[in-house]
Motif scaffolding. Structure first.
Motif, PDB file in Angstrom:
ATOM      1  N   UNK A 194      59.826   7.068  50.417  1.00 22.10           N
ATOM      2  CA  UNK A 194      58.374   7.079  50.318  1.00 22.10           C
ATOM      3  C   UNK A 194      57.760   5.895  51.052  1.00 22.10           C
ATOM      4  N   UNK A 195      58.289   4.692  50.829  1.00 19.60           N
ATOM      5  CA  UNK A 195      57.756   3.512  51.502  1.00 19.60           C
ATOM      6  C   UNK A 195      57.920   3.606  53.013  1.00 19.60           C
ATOM      7  N   UNK A 196      59.077   4.088  53.447  1.00 19.18           N
ATOM      8  CA  UNK A 196      59.346   4.187  54.881  1.00 19.18           C
ATOM      9  C   UNK A 196      58.461   5.227  55.552  1.00 19.18           C
ATOM     10  N   UNK A 202      55.826   2.888  56.887  1.00 15.11           N
ATOM     11  CA  UNK A 202      56.779   2.263  57.801  1.00 15.11           C
ATOM     12  C   UNK A 202      57.371   0.994  57.221  1.00 15.11           C
ATOM     13  N   UNK A 203      57.491   0.933  55.912  1.00 12.94           N
ATOM     14  CA  UNK A 203      57.927  -0.271  55.208  1.00 12.94           C
ATOM     15  C   UNK A 203      59.342  -0.075  54.679  1.00 12.94           C
ATOM     16  N   UNK A 204      60.211  -1.040  54.955  1.00 18.25           N
ATOM     17  CA  UNK A 204      61.604  -0.953  54.528  1.00 18.25           C
ATOM     18  C   UNK A 204      61.801  -1.762  53.246  1.00 18.25           C
ATOM     19  N   UNK A 248      50.611   5.136  51.013  1.00 18.13           N
ATOM     20  CA  UNK A 248      51.510   4.964  49.866  1.00 18.13           C
ATOM     21  C   UNK A 248      50.731   5.097  48.563  1.00 18.13           C
ATOM     22  N   UNK A 249      49.532   4.508  48.516  1.00 18.37           N
ATOM     23  CA  UNK A 249      48.706   4.609  47.310  1.00 18.37           C
ATOM     24  C   UNK A 249      48.444   6.071  46.959  1.00 18.37           C
ATOM     25  N   UNK A 250      48.035   6.852  47.943  1.00 20.55           N
ATOM     26  CA  UNK A 250      47.741   8.259  47.690  1.00 20.55           C
ATOM     27  C   UNK A 250      48.978   9.023  47.235  1.00 20.55           C
TER      28      UNK A 250
END
Length: 316
Positions: A251-253, A257-259, A20-22
Motif C-alpha cells: 500500500x505504501x509503495x 512510492x514510499x518504502x 495513502x490517506x484515501x
C-alpha cells in the motif's frame, strides 16, 4: 550545558500523503508522513535522534569505544556503528545467536562502518545484556574506555531526541491529533509522549520487548494506563512477515512510492490501518505517520525480498 552531539539534519520534513490517506479510509488532507528516515547519518532512521544524546554523553565521559546490543539486523546497531565512525570511536555490536550464511542488510553496513561483531549464542534479553557487559569488562581490562549504549538507544536520555521531534511536529502540523509510530524498545514513543502527551501518540508493538507498556512507562512520567498501544500486529513474532504487513508494504509503495521495512514501519502502518478500521483514528483528524527508517533491514529479512520480487501484478 548539553552533551548532545549533532548527527542529523533537522528538522526532518513532513509530507502530505493524500493517496495513502484515501486508501486507509481517511480524508485526503488528513495524513502527513514525518520523514525520520531522512535523518542523514548511516543511512538514516529514528535511532539517530537518540544517539545524539547517548553518544554525546559517552564522549563527555571520555569513551573511545561504543558497545551496544540488538538483533542481527538491528537498525540501532548499524547507526551506533555509524556514529562511532563519525566521532572517531571504535564500535562493538553484541548479537544473539551465531554468524549465518547471509551478511546482507544491516550486517553488511555494520562491516562497512568497521564494527566488530560479537556473537553471544542462544541467550535471552538478560543474557544478551550480560554478554555486552562482559565485552565492556574485557575492553576495560585491555585499556580501552567503553561506553555501553542501551538496547535500541532507549533510555531517558535517549528519549530526549524524540521530545525534540514532538516539538518539531507541533510546529509542522499544528493541531495534530495522532502520531502513529512503531514501538520497539520504547524510547521513540516515550519521547513523543513526553512532548505531545499520551493521547496524541499511537504506538504499534513490533514484538521487540515482552511488555511494551512497561518499556514506554519506564522512560516517561506518563500514566501507563493512558498509553495508546496496539499489540495486534506482532503475529508469530518479531522476525515474521505477516499478511497485514505485506499489505501495508504494498500500500505504501503503490500509493506514495514510499518504502517501509517489514519489522518496524510496515507493522506501524498495518497498525494505523487497523486503528482507522476500528475507529480509533477517524477521518477529519490530523494524523502523522512517523517513518522511522529501516530500509537496510528489508534486504536482510529472510522473507521480504522474495515477497517484493513476486508482488507485481502479472497483468500490470
Amino acid at each position: 550545558m548539553s552533551d548532545r552531539v549533532e548527527f542529523g539534519s533537522w528538522p526532518t520534513p513532513v509530507e502530505r500523503a493524500p493517496r495513502l490517506a484515501a486508501a486507509l479510509g481517511l480524508g485526503a488532507g488528513d495524513l502527513w508522513i514525518k520523514r525520520d528516515d531522512l535523518t542523514g547519518l548511516g543511512g538514516g532512521g529514528n535511532k539517530v535522534r537518540k544517539l545524539e544524546w547517548t553518544v554525546g554523553a559517552a564522549l563527555a565521559d571520555g569513551a573511545d569505544t561504543l558497545v551496544t546490543t540488538g538483533a542481527p539486523q538491528s537498525n540501532h546497531a548499524r547507526l551506533t556503528a555509524a556514529a562511532a565512525a563519525r566521532t572517531g570511536l571504535g564500535s562493538v555490536l553484541v548479537f544473539p545467536g551465531g554468524p549465518g550464511a547471509s551478511h546482507s542488510g544491516n550486517l553488511a553496513l555494520d562491516g562497512l562502518f568497521n564494527a566488530r561483531v560479537v556473537w553471544a549464542g542462544q541467550v535471552d534479553a538478560a543474557g544478551l545484556d550480560e554478554a555486552a557487559r562482559e565485552v565492556c569488562a574485557r575492553l576495560r581490562a585491555s585499556g580501552a574506555r567503553p561506553a555501553l549504549i542501551p538496547f535500541g538507544g532507549s533510555s531517558r536520555l535517549g528519549a530526549r531526541g524524540y521530545e525534540r521531534c514532538g516539538e518539531e511536529l507541533r510546529g509542522q502540523v499544528p493541531g495534530l491529533d495522532t502520531v502513529a509510530v512503531a514501538l520497539g524498545s520504547g524510547g521513540t514513543m516515550a519521547g513523543l509522549v513526553t512532548s505531545l502527551g499520551p493521547d496524541a501518540v499511537l504506538g504499534v508493538h513490533v514484538g521487540a520487548v515482552a511488555e511494551p507498556d512497561a518499556a514506554v512507562a519506564a522512560l516517561t512520567d506518563a500514566d501507563p494506563a493512558r498509553l495508546r498501544i496496539r499489540t495486534d500486529q506482532v503475529g508469530a513474532g518479531y522476525g515474521t512477515l505477516t499478511d497485514p504487513v505485506r499489505a501495508a508494504l504494498k500500500l505504501a509503495a503503490r500509493t506514495e512510492g514510499m518504502v517501509l521495512d517489514p519489522t518496524y514501519t510496515g507493522r506501524a502502518l498495518a497498525g494505523l490501518a487497523a486503528a482507522v478500521a476500528s475507529g480509533d483514528v477517524r477521518p477529519g483528524e490530523r494524523t502523522v505517520f512517523l517513518h522511522s527508517g529501516g530500509l537496510p533491514g528489508f534486504f536482510g529479512h529472510p522473507q521480504a525480498p522474495a515477497f517484493a520480487e513476486s508482488a507485481a501484478d502479472p497483468a500490470g
